[in-house]
Motif scaffolding. Structure first.
Motif, PDB file in Angstrom:
ATOM      1  N   VAL A   1      40.493  46.823  33.878  1.00  0.00           N
ATOM      2  CA  VAL A   1      41.637  47.511  34.485  1.00  0.00           C
ATOM      3  C   VAL A   1      42.510  46.591  35.335  1.00  0.00           C
ATOM      4  O   VAL A   1      43.438  47.054  35.992  1.00  0.00           O
ATOM      5  CB  VAL A   1      41.177  48.743  35.305  1.00  0.00           C
ATOM      6  N   VAL A   2      42.215  45.282  35.311  1.00  0.00           N
ATOM      7  CA  VAL A   2      43.013  44.328  36.074  1.00  0.00           C
ATOM      8  C   VAL A   2      44.442  44.320  35.540  1.00  0.00           C
ATOM      9  O   VAL A   2      44.672  44.205  34.337  1.00  0.00           O
ATOM     10  CB  VAL A   2      42.397  42.905  35.992  1.00  0.00           C
ATOM     11  N   ASN A   3      45.389  44.448  36.445  1.00  0.00           N
ATOM     12  CA  ASN A   3      46.821  44.400  36.112  1.00  0.00           C
ATOM     13  C   ASN A   3      47.238  45.414  35.047  1.00  0.00           C
ATOM     14  O   ASN A   3      48.110  45.139  34.230  1.00  0.00           O
ATOM     15  CB  ASN A   3      47.238  42.985  35.679  1.00  0.00           C
ATOM     16  N   ASP A   4      46.602  46.562  35.032  1.00  0.00           N
ATOM     17  CA  ASP A   4      46.962  47.600  34.070  1.00  0.00           C
ATOM     18  C   ASP A   4      47.431  48.827  34.825  1.00  0.00           C
ATOM     19  O   ASP A   4      46.916  49.147  35.898  1.00  0.00           O
ATOM     20  CB  ASP A   4      45.743  47.948  33.198  1.00  0.00           C
ATOM     21  N   SER A   5      48.393  49.530  34.271  1.00  0.00           N
ATOM     22  CA  SER A   5      48.895  50.741  34.912  1.00  0.00           C
ATOM     23  C   SER A   5      47.921  51.891  34.687  1.00  0.00           C
ATOM     24  O   SER A   5      47.109  51.862  33.755  1.00  0.00           O
ATOM     25  CB  SER A   5      50.263  51.116  34.330  1.00  0.00           C
TER      26      SER A   5
END
Length: 173
Positions: free
Chosen positions: A156-160
């Protein structure tokens, strides 16, 4: 179906879970909130007054109660839930359950958790970002073996929020 979100504290399980439940038209449950409601005390109070072993036993009992209900829900686990007792085995062996690990990097966990320490009993005693980094690194090392057994691992890193929800939805089909 029960959609289970697991991961370290601060990984977004409750935030994603609420929106995912709305999208699926499912009920949303946060296991920690469920425990607080049924035990009539905060997680910190339970840890401080009755200890972690008491908490983990109750956590396992309440998890089993939720699984027995067979409702269509999105369930956000506590960060330690899959790591204690037979909780993970219960989840993985239940044909009505689909498990997802929301994986977040240590630097982002530090960023999210540093100002929330008073609300989180496991890290409330840490006084600096260095101490928090060391604690989370050690904890994640110990817990990764449990988290990575989820049926689906989502970085979920850098994900909306919307992209994360879409990744979950694709894996529910």
């Amino acid at each position: 179906m029960i959609v289970v979100l697991m991961g370290y504290m601060g990984s977004g399980k409750s935030t994603i879970g609420r929106d995912l439940a709305k999208t699926l038209n499912y009920k949303f449950l946060d296991l920690d909130d469920y425990i607080v409601e049924n035990e009539n005390g905060s997680i910190s109070d339970i840890f401080n007054n009755k200890g972690e072993i008491y908490f983990r036993k109750k956590e396992s009992k309440y998890l089993q109660n939720i699984l027995n209900d067979k409702e269509s829900i999105v369930l956000a686990l506590g960060g330690g839930t899959p790591c204690y007792g037979k909780n993970l085995e219960k989840l993985l062996s239940d044909i009505n359950v689909k498990t997802f690990y929301l994986k977040l990097s240590i630097p982002l966990l530090i960023e999210r958790l540093f100002n929330e320490q008073d609300k989180r009993p496991l890290i409330s005693h840490l006084n600096s970002k260095d101490e928090l980094t060391e604690f989370i690194g050690k904890h994640l090392f110990e817990r990764a073996q449990y988290y990575n057994r989820a049926e689906v691992v989502i970085n979920v890193v850098n994900d909306s929020k919307q992209n994360i929800i879409e990744k979950i939805l694709v894996n529910l089909i």
